[in-house]
Design a protein around this motif. Structure first.
Motif, PDB file in Angstrom:
ATOM      1  N   ILE A  14       0.698  -1.296  -0.029  1.00  0.00           N
ATOM      2  CA  ILE A  14      -0.212  -0.044   0.307  1.00  0.00           C
ATOM      3  C   ILE A  14       0.836   1.234  -0.043  1.00  0.00           C
ATOM      4  O   ILE A  14       0.657   2.358  -0.654  1.00  0.00           O
ATOM      5  N   ILE A  17       2.337   1.825  -3.575  1.00  0.00           N
ATOM      6  CA  ILE A  17       1.292   2.030  -4.253  1.00  0.00           C
ATOM      7  C   ILE A  17       0.954   3.764  -4.049  1.00  0.00           C
ATOM      8  O   ILE A  17       0.764   4.497  -4.974  1.00  0.00           O
ATOM      9  N   GLU A  18       0.927   4.378  -2.767  1.00  0.00           N
ATOM     10  CA  GLU A  18       0.339   5.467  -2.194  1.00  0.00           C
ATOM     11  C   GLU A  18       1.689   6.445  -2.757  1.00  0.00           C
ATOM     12  O   GLU A  18       1.425   7.810  -3.009  1.00  0.00           O
ATOM     13  N   ARG A  26      -1.862   5.092 -10.125  1.00  0.00           N
ATOM     14  CA  ARG A  26      -2.166   4.811  -8.937  1.00  0.00           C
ATOM     15  C   ARG A  26      -3.271   4.035  -8.691  1.00  0.00           C
ATOM     16  O   ARG A  26      -3.480   3.116  -7.943  1.00  0.00           O
ATOM     17  N   GLU A  27      -4.513   4.781  -9.218  1.00  0.00           N
ATOM     18  CA  GLU A  27      -5.807   4.132  -9.294  1.00  0.00           C
ATOM     19  C   GLU A  27      -5.753   2.826  -9.999  1.00  0.00           C
ATOM     20  O   GLU A  27      -6.257   1.988  -9.478  1.00  0.00           O
ATOM     21  N   ASP A  28      -4.998   2.527 -11.121  1.00  0.00           N
ATOM     22  CA  ASP A  28      -4.683   1.269 -11.865  1.00  0.00           C
ATOM     23  C   ASP A  28      -4.050   0.283 -11.031  1.00  0.00           C
ATOM     24  O   ASP A  28      -4.458  -0.780 -11.004  1.00  0.00           O
ATOM     25  N   TYR A  30      -4.223   0.058  -7.790  1.00  0.00           N
ATOM     26  CA  TYR A  30      -5.311  -0.305  -6.952  1.00  0.00           C
ATOM     27  C   TYR A  30      -6.135  -1.518  -7.423  1.00  0.00           C
ATOM     28  O   TYR A  30      -6.756  -2.489  -7.128  1.00  0.00           O
ATOM     29  N   LYS A  31      -6.585  -1.304  -8.764  1.00  0.00           N
ATOM     30  CA  LYS A  31      -7.472  -1.967  -9.455  1.00  0.00           C
ATOM     31  C   LYS A  31      -6.685  -3.478  -9.636  1.00  0.00           C
ATOM     32  O   LYS A  31      -7.483  -4.114  -9.599  1.00  0.00           O
ATOM     33  N   LEU A  33      -4.333  -4.559  -8.143  1.00  0.00           N
ATOM     34  CA  LEU A  33      -3.881  -5.283  -6.706  1.00  0.00           C
ATOM     35  C   LEU A  33      -5.419  -6.124  -6.563  1.00  0.00           C
ATOM     36  O   LEU A  33      -5.242  -7.271  -5.806  1.00  0.00           O
ATOM     37  N   ASP A  34      -6.698  -5.575  -6.606  1.00  0.00           N
ATOM     38  CA  ASP A  34      -7.879  -6.102  -6.322  1.00  0.00           C
ATOM     39  C   ASP A  34      -7.976  -7.238  -7.224  1.00  0.00           C
ATOM     40  O   ASP A  34      -8.316  -8.306  -6.878  1.00  0.00           O
ATOM     41  N   THR A  37      -5.264 -10.128  -6.835  1.00  0.00           N
ATOM     42  CA  THR A  37      -5.695 -11.009  -5.185  1.00  0.00           C
ATOM     43  C   THR A  37      -6.873 -11.660  -5.172  1.00  0.00           C
ATOM     44  O   THR A  37      -6.820 -12.715  -4.806  1.00  0.00           O
TER      45      THR A  37
END
Length: 140
Positions: A14, A17-18, A26-28, A30-31, A33-34, A37
């Protein structure tokens, strides 16, 4: 003796990414990462300073070179996002035909943004890569 540069670390995914400068990238991240995972069932780990990896396997080549690597992963780099899948998997090319806008390297697939690709094909690529590596290197 060859020293493997990309090793699993305890660094925060995290936090990494931050610290990505581009809000879109950054938004991509997180996408992705989801998606990774959820698809793998593995917790994300940092590999080296910039690769987010999922799961791991131990490889040993005929040359005697061996090491550990993530089963799959990604890295939101400045120019493109690198997606890491199994090198040598012949089914990857077939799946990439319907993937969307991308370029390829030996083990990497490069994308500009998640919006350019078919997420269902990404999930298929992740699953295929994990399956291929677990069959190729079953000692884990």
């Amino acid at each position: 003796m060859y020293e493997l540069k990309t090793k699993e670390t305890d660094n925060s995914v995290i936090e990494f990414i931050e610290n990505i400068e581009s809000p879109k990238k950054r938004e991509d991240a997180y996408k992705l990462l989801d998606i990774f995972t959820e698809t793998t069932g593995y917790k994300a780990k940092m590999w080296g300073p910039s690769i987010i990896g999922f799961g791991s396997y131990h490889y040993k080549y005929e040359s005697g070179h061996e090491g550990d690597a993530p089963l799959v992963g990604f890295s939101p780099r400045k120019s493109k996002i690198s997606l890491y899948f199994a090198p040598g998997d012949t089914q990857r090319d077939e799946l990439l035909k319907d993937f969307g806008k991308h370029t390829t390297g030996k083990a990497c697939v490069y994308i500009n943004k998640v919006a350019d690709i078919d997420v269902n094909v990404l999930k298929a690529l992740i699953n295929q890569s994990v399956r291929f590596l677990k069959e190729t290197y079953p000692n884990d």
